[in-house]
Scaffold this motif. Structure first.
Motif: not given
Length: 489
Positions: A278-279, A329, A342-343, A345-347, A350, A352
């Protein structure tokens, strides 16, 4: 009699410690995601039989076997020569250790690919030595564990089969509406394959976890349904049967299934890596309440208020304590829960774009995300003893003194910290009602540092002169900072 949230447990659990059983009841999700289908109103079906026939071959019963160590306390020791010695020799000591025992438990799951990947709850298989999968046809196969995610209570299993297995797809839980028909399948109370139907009663329920997004349903679910799927009318999995609200542990029509859009991402990571990735942004945050928004001069109580920025991605990207994160984003952030999801779920890795409000102006910052699993700290800061300072004054319902250097270690604060320490409170006042306690330290007021009581009084005067009804204070309790807005009227 009051009702309470009862997480589902595997049916038929035996010899399992109470704490382990309650954890096993704790949550359960599983399922998935597929192409979004148009949201259209549908009449009540004449029968669910065709749907049940279509999906039941992919739903499985799960049996686990666990070795329970023998108890170490064997009861009373009978001294040699005791009048009870002959008795225990003849009839045995009922409290004597009986050696290791086997504990069996039953749960549910579903196949998500023809090559044998199966989704269930983590608590269904946690600690299991052996995992057996029973299919609707009666066929049984042994399963191996691919990976787990305790945060969402998801586990991914794998069986080897000589022939392709029937499977179900994940549906888009976001398109489900209150009132839509759903069907649950599983192994309630260890009775074998069972079907129940109902509707979506509510959406976006939050029980206790950081990533909770539960679908509430009145489809009957009970113990043993853990890990079983909740289907939409197209036969897609849109939730995993997880918990019930009940005064007696049985279904009363208030059940919760973890939304497939949460689970599908976890399942894919477990499949790809055997673990979650997780991010991580690296900030401590809190919701923007109406009184905090008023104190900061914000139009709406939205976004995530940054209370602290330790070393990490956010600090490297220029995020400051007191910033309000309102966009991630290009998507508006409503509250802390929204930002965390949201964080996560992000790669990982990445870069952002964060949109923040700082001193009334909007700024866009670029932050390269780290990985949460590597960054999470497990230590809990201990609160220090209530400090006593020689000089104090009552302000805003708090008795305050200047923080001394000799108090930093007792309060678990870093060297160089300045502020006002709370030594007492009016327990009928606003500060106490909002969670301020003796030992807390005020380091900022009106988003400016305070090192003396005069500094705080100046901030109060400035807030009044600006027509503000409240003043925003940054309060630290050990390593945990948070903002509190107190009335200055």
């Amino acid at each position: 009699m009051t009702s309470e949230i009862t997480p589902l447990a595997p049916a038929g659990s035996r010899h399992r410690p109470v704490r382990a059983l309650m954890l096993a009841l704790a949550t359960g999700l599983a399922l998935a995601l597929a192409p979004a289908t148009p949201s259209v109103a549908r009449a009540a079906p004449d029968s669910f039989a065709d749907l049940a026939d279509m999906v039941s071959p992919a739903v499985v019963n799960i049996t686990t076997s666990t070795t329970i160590a023998a108890p170490t306390d064997g009861g009373p020791i009978v001294p040699e020569g005791s009048p009870f010695e002959d008795f225990f020799k003849r009839f045995g000591n009922p409290n004597a250790p009986r050696g290791p025992q086997r504990s069996n438990a039953l749960g549910s799951g579903f196949v998500i690919s023809e090559d044998g990947y199966i989704v269930t709850n983590n608590h269904v298989i946690e600690g299991a030595d052996e995992i057996s999968i029973e299919f609707f046809s009666g066929k049984t196969l042994d399963a191996k564990l691919i990976g787990t995610d305790p945060k969402t209570d998801i586990a991914l299993l794998k069986v080897e089969s000589d022939e392709p297995l029937p499977f179900v797809n994940f549906g888009d839980s976001n398109v489900m509406r209150v009132g839509d028909w759903v069907m649950a399948m599983g192994n309630p109370l260890g009775q074998g394959f069972s079907v129940s139907a109902g509707i979506v009663s509510a959406r976006n329920r939050e029980l206790s976890g950081t990533y909770d997004d539960f679908i509430q349903t009145d489809a009957a679910i009970n113990r043993g349904n853990s890990g079983g799927p909740l289907f939409n009318m197209d036969g897609q999995v849109i939730g995993v049967n997880t918990a019930i609200l009940s005064p007696n542990g049985g279904s009363i029509g208030i059940g919760f299934s973890m939304a497939s859009n949460v689970v599908s991402k976890v399942v894919q990571q477990l499949k790809d890596f055997g673990e979650t990735r997780r991010g991580w942004l690296g900030v401590r945050i809190q919701d923007v309440t109406p009184d905090v928004a008023e104190a900061m001069g914000l139009k709406d109580p939205k976004g995530a208020l940054v209370t602290d920025v330790p070393d990490g991605p956010a600090k490297d990207g220029g995020v400051l304590s007191g910033d309000v994160i309102v966009g991630f984003e290009g998507t508006a952030i409503s509250d802390t829960r929204d930002l965390v999801r949201r964080v996560a779920d992000a790669d990982v890795g990445k870069a952002v774009r964060l949109e923040v409000l700082r001193e009334g102006k909007t700024q866009t910052l670029l932050v390269t995300l780290g990985r949460r699993e590597e960054a999470e700290a497990t230590e809990t800061a201990a609160a220090g003893e209530d400090p006593v300072t020689p000089e104090s004054k009552d302000v805003l319902g708090m008795t305050l003194g200047v923080l001394g250097a000799d108090q930093l270690s007792d309060l678990n604060l870093p060297q160089g910290t300045e502020g006002l320490v709370v030594t007492g409170l009016d327990e009928t006042g606003e500060a106490y009602d909002k969670g301020v306690r003796a030992g807390d330290v005020i380091t900022e007021a009106g988003q400016q540092k305070v090192a003396s009581i005069a500094d705080l009084e100046a901030r109060i005067s400035e807030a009044k002169d600006a027509g503000r009804k409240s003043l925003l204070l940054l309060i630290r309790r050990g390593a945990d900072p948070r903002f509190v807005a107190l009335s200055v009227e």
